[in-house]
Scaffold this motif. Structure first.
Motif, PDB file in Angstrom:
ATOM      1  N   ALA A   1       0.832  -1.210   0.000  1.00 48.33           N
ATOM      2  CA  ALA A   1       0.000   0.000   0.000  1.00 48.33           C
ATOM      3  C   ALA A   1       0.863   1.256   0.000  1.00 48.33           C
ATOM      4  O   ALA A   1       0.571   2.226  -0.719  1.00 48.33           O
ATOM      5  CB  ALA A   1      -0.926  -0.018   1.211  1.00 48.33           C
ATOM      6  N   LEU A   2       1.934   1.250   0.772  1.00 44.87           N
ATOM      7  CA  LEU A   2       2.818   2.407   0.820  1.00 44.87           C
ATOM      8  C   LEU A   2       3.558   2.619  -0.495  1.00 44.87           C
ATOM      9  O   LEU A   2       3.805   3.766  -0.898  1.00 44.87           O
ATOM     10  CB  LEU A   2       3.826   2.229   1.951  1.00 44.87           C
ATOM     11  CG  LEU A   2       3.274   2.348   3.371  1.00 44.87           C
ATOM     12  CD1 LEU A   2       4.327   1.905   4.382  1.00 44.87           C
ATOM     13  CD2 LEU A   2       2.832   3.778   3.664  1.00 44.87           C
ATOM     14  N   ALA A   3       3.910   1.532  -1.165  1.00 42.90           N
ATOM     15  CA  ALA A   3       4.657   1.646  -2.416  1.00 42.90           C
ATOM     16  C   ALA A   3       3.860   2.360  -3.492  1.00 42.90           C
ATOM     17  O   ALA A   3       4.438   2.920  -4.444  1.00 42.90           O
ATOM     18  CB  ALA A   3       5.069   0.262  -2.904  1.00 42.90           C
TER      19      ALA A   3
ATOM     20  N   GLY B   1      -7.067   6.256  -1.255  1.00 42.28           N
ATOM     21  CA  GLY B   1      -8.243   5.978  -2.065  1.00 42.28           C
ATOM     22  C   GLY B   1      -9.514   5.718  -1.290  1.00 42.28           C
ATOM     23  O   GLY B   1     -10.453   5.132  -1.831  1.00 42.28           O
ATOM     24  N   VAL B   2      -9.578   6.154  -0.039  1.00 38.82           N
ATOM     25  CA  VAL B   2     -10.791   5.902   0.734  1.00 38.82           C
ATOM     26  C   VAL B   2     -11.863   6.923   0.362  1.00 38.82           C
ATOM     27  O   VAL B   2     -11.561   8.036  -0.060  1.00 38.82           O
ATOM     28  CB  VAL B   2     -10.521   5.954   2.250  1.00 38.82           C
ATOM     29  CG1 VAL B   2      -9.353   5.075   2.623  1.00 38.82           C
ATOM     30  CG2 VAL B   2     -10.281   7.375   2.730  1.00 38.82           C
ATOM     31  N   GLU B   3     -13.103   6.531   0.515  1.00 35.75           N
ATOM     32  CA  GLU B   3     -14.209   7.455   0.310  1.00 35.75           C
ATOM     33  C   GLU B   3     -14.370   8.341   1.540  1.00 35.75           C
ATOM     34  O   GLU B   3     -14.205   7.887   2.664  1.00 35.75           O
ATOM     35  CB  GLU B   3     -15.501   6.683   0.051  1.00 35.75           C
ATOM     36  CG  GLU B   3     -15.506   5.892  -1.250  1.00 35.75           C
ATOM     37  CD  GLU B   3     -16.839   5.211  -1.508  1.00 35.75           C
ATOM     38  OE1 GLU B   3     -17.820   5.535  -0.806  1.00 35.75           O
ATOM     39  OE2 GLU B   3     -16.897   4.359  -2.406  1.00 35.75           O
ATOM     40  N   ASP B   4     -14.675   9.607   1.306  1.00 35.71           N
ATOM     41  CA  ASP B   4     -14.911  10.579   2.371  1.00 35.71           C
ATOM     42  C   ASP B   4     -13.735  10.653   3.335  1.00 35.71           C
ATOM     43  O   ASP B   4     -13.855  10.314   4.523  1.00 35.71           O
ATOM     44  CB  ASP B   4     -16.203  10.251   3.128  1.00 35.71           C
ATOM     45  CG  ASP B   4     -16.749  11.451   3.898  1.00 35.71           C
ATOM     46  OD1 ASP B   4     -16.014  12.453   4.019  1.00 35.71           O
ATOM     47  OD2 ASP B   4     -17.893  11.375   4.366  1.00 35.71           O
ATOM     48  N   PRO B   5     -12.589  11.146   2.879  1.00 32.40           N
ATOM     49  CA  PRO B   5     -11.409  11.236   3.754  1.00 32.40           C
ATOM     50  C   PRO B   5     -11.631  12.093   4.999  1.00 32.40           C
ATOM     51  O   PRO B   5     -11.034  11.822   6.042  1.00 32.40           O
ATOM     52  CB  PRO B   5     -10.341  11.860   2.844  1.00 32.40           C
ATOM     53  CG  PRO B   5     -10.774  11.523   1.457  1.00 32.40           C
ATOM     54  CD  PRO B   5     -12.271  11.550   1.493  1.00 32.40           C
ATOM     55  N   VAL B   6     -12.489  13.093   4.908  1.00 32.47           N
ATOM     56  CA  VAL B   6     -12.727  13.946   6.074  1.00 32.47           C
ATOM     57  C   VAL B   6     -13.402  13.148   7.189  1.00 32.47           C
ATOM     58  O   VAL B   6     -13.006  13.219   8.360  1.00 32.47           O
ATOM     59  CB  VAL B   6     -13.568  15.173   5.680  1.00 32.47           C
ATOM     60  CG1 VAL B   6     -13.962  15.978   6.928  1.00 32.47           C
ATOM     61  CG2 VAL B   6     -12.798  16.057   4.700  1.00 32.47           C
ATOM     62  N   ALA B   7     -14.425  12.383   6.827  1.00 30.08           N
ATOM     63  CA  ALA B   7     -15.110  11.565   7.836  1.00 30.08           C
ATOM     64  C   ALA B   7     -14.192  10.486   8.383  1.00 30.08           C
ATOM     65  O   ALA B   7     -14.200  10.201   9.591  1.00 30.08           O
ATOM     66  CB  ALA B   7     -16.363  10.935   7.227  1.00 30.08           C
ATOM     67  N   VAL B   8     -13.393   9.891   7.522  1.00 30.75           N
ATOM     68  CA  VAL B   8     -12.469   8.852   7.969  1.00 30.75           C
ATOM     69  C   VAL B   8     -11.426   9.437   8.918  1.00 30.75           C
ATOM     70  O   VAL B   8     -11.081   8.833   9.941  1.00 30.75           O
ATOM     71  CB  VAL B   8     -11.802   8.178   6.752  1.00 30.75           C
ATOM     72  CG1 VAL B   8     -10.581   7.351   7.182  1.00 30.75           C
ATOM     73  CG2 VAL B   8     -12.806   7.279   6.045  1.00 30.75           C
ATOM     74  N   ALA B   9     -10.915  10.626   8.605  1.00 31.28           N
ATOM     75  CA  ALA B   9      -9.940  11.266   9.490  1.00 31.28           C
ATOM     76  C   ALA B   9     -10.525  11.504  10.875  1.00 31.28           C
ATOM     77  O   ALA B   9      -9.834  11.338  11.890  1.00 31.28           O
ATOM     78  CB  ALA B   9      -9.463  12.581   8.886  1.00 31.28           C
ATOM     79  N   ALA B  10     -11.801  11.869  10.943  1.00 28.24           N
ATOM     80  CA  ALA B  10     -12.437  12.077  12.247  1.00 28.24           C
ATOM     81  C   ALA B  10     -12.526  10.768  13.028  1.00 28.24           C
ATOM     82  O   ALA B  10     -12.307  10.743  14.252  1.00 28.24           O
ATOM     83  CB  ALA B  10     -13.822  12.681  12.043  1.00 28.24           C
ATOM     84  N   LEU B  11     -12.825   9.685  12.351  1.00 30.35           N
ATOM     85  CA  LEU B  11     -12.868   8.382  13.016  1.00 30.35           C
ATOM     86  C   LEU B  11     -11.485   7.991  13.539  1.00 30.35           C
ATOM     87  O   LEU B  11     -11.346   7.481  14.657  1.00 30.35           O
ATOM     88  CB  LEU B  11     -13.357   7.311  12.048  1.00 30.35           C
ATOM     89  CG  LEU B  11     -14.820   7.352  11.622  1.00 30.35           C
ATOM     90  CD1 LEU B  11     -15.070   6.323  10.523  1.00 30.35           C
ATOM     91  CD2 LEU B  11     -15.742   7.086  12.813  1.00 30.35           C
TER      92      LEU B  11
ATOM     93  N   VAL C   1     -12.606   1.086   5.482  1.00 30.99           N
ATOM     94  CA  VAL C   1     -11.317   1.101   4.793  1.00 30.99           C
ATOM     95  C   VAL C   1     -10.533  -0.201   4.888  1.00 30.99           C
ATOM     96  O   VAL C   1      -9.519  -0.356   4.191  1.00 30.99           O
ATOM     97  CB  VAL C   1     -10.438   2.268   5.299  1.00 30.99           C
ATOM     98  CG1 VAL C   1     -11.193   3.582   5.224  1.00 30.99           C
ATOM     99  CG2 VAL C   1      -9.926   2.019   6.714  1.00 30.99           C
ATOM    100  N   GLY C   2     -10.927  -1.147   5.738  1.00 31.79           N
ATOM    101  CA  GLY C   2     -10.181  -2.389   5.885  1.00 31.79           C
ATOM    102  C   GLY C   2      -8.992  -2.237   6.812  1.00 31.79           C
ATOM    103  O   GLY C   2      -8.573  -1.122   7.161  1.00 31.79           O
ATOM    104  N   ALA C   3      -8.411  -3.364   7.181  1.00 26.20           N
ATOM    105  CA  ALA C   3      -7.380  -3.372   8.213  1.00 26.20           C
ATOM    106  C   ALA C   3      -6.082  -2.698   7.782  1.00 26.20           C
ATOM    107  O   ALA C   3      -5.450  -2.003   8.578  1.00 26.20           O
ATOM    108  CB  ALA C   3      -7.095  -4.815   8.642  1.00 26.20           C
ATOM    109  N   VAL C   4      -5.660  -2.897   6.545  1.00 29.44           N
ATOM    110  CA  VAL C   4      -4.374  -2.339   6.115  1.00 29.44           C
ATOM    111  C   VAL C   4      -4.407  -0.817   6.175  1.00 29.44           C
ATOM    112  O   VAL C   4      -3.535  -0.168   6.777  1.00 29.44           O
ATOM    113  CB  VAL C   4      -4.005  -2.821   4.703  1.00 29.44           C
ATOM    114  CG1 VAL C   4      -2.795  -2.061   4.171  1.00 29.44           C
ATOM    115  CG2 VAL C   4      -3.710  -4.317   4.712  1.00 29.44           C
TER     116      VAL C   4
END
Length: 220
Positions: free
Chosen positions: A48-50, A86-96, A125-128
């Motif tokens: 994922a980092l690559a 590539g996650v959907e709604d990065p703002v909401a994910v960042a809050a989580l 987003v899954g575990a990774v």
């Protein structure tokens, strides 16, 4: 540092699970795994980092910092990293992620809010990607804050004492002993569990610093 490079020392085992979201997350990521399970999960993290460009992360972090009216760390690095992953709604994910990161390590006070946020994060987003985001939260913010407060660059912050992440812990299955290992001089760790995201963490922090260097500290 010999403890970090000695395969006889591993991460402390997780306590018995309670079935909550934080327990589910800890048992899904590479951070708390050992042996072949850790190797497999770490390989997925490295793949994922690559796919991420540190230069792009830095540019995006700078641009978003300039556009943000309020506190920028850890919010901006998390939004940028989530978007790059590539996650959907990065703002909401960042809050989580901010809720989860505060309860990530065993021994944190149990929280229904953290369990719910961890379940939501894993489902989104899954575990990774969850592991990458949660582990980036506090360290990248600490890099930015330390560089601004000390008036230095990241190299000086990372070489100083204490480093942004001051220590880690290791466990000996043979003796049952758990030790705290200072990370002074090795701020990203060493050995098989060395942080694989150093270029990405530095890029996110540098992007924020590029925008804030001459301005007031905005954290929170």
């Amino acid at each position: 540092m010999s403890v970090l490079t000695d395969p006889g020392w591993v991460v402390p085992p997780l306590p018995p699970g309670d079935g909550g979201g934080m327990d589910r997350l800890r048992r899904s990521v590479s951070r708390f795994a050992t042996g072949a399970q850790h190797a497999d999960r770490r390989a997925a993290v490295e793949r994922a980092l690559a796919a991420l460009s540190p230069a792009d992360l830095r540019a995006s972090a700078r641009a978003l910092t300039l556009a943000e009216p309020g506190a920028v760390v850890p919010r901006v690095p998390l939004i940028v990293l989530a978007g790059a992953l590539g996650v959907e709604d990065p703002v909401a994910v960042a809050a989580l992620v901010r809720v989860v990161a505060a309860a990530y390590f065993p021994g944190s006070a149990p929280s229904a809010a953290a369990d719910a946020a961890a379940d939501d994060l894993l489902d989104r987003v899954g575990a990774v990607r969850a592991g990458l985001l949660v582990q980036a939260c506090a360290p990248v913010a600490a890099l930015v804050t330390a560089a601004l407060e000390r008036g230095t660059g990241l190299d000086e912050v990372l070489a100083g004492e204490p480093p942004p992440v001051p220590a880690t812990r290791r466990f000996s299955p043979d003796t049952g002993e758990t030790v705290t290992v200072p990370l002074t001089g090795v701020p990203f760790g060493a050995g098989p569990r060395r942080c694989p995201a150093e270029p990405h963490a530095r890029a996110l922090a540098e992007g924020v610093l590029d925008a804030l260097r001459a301005g007031p500290l905005r954290t929170g």
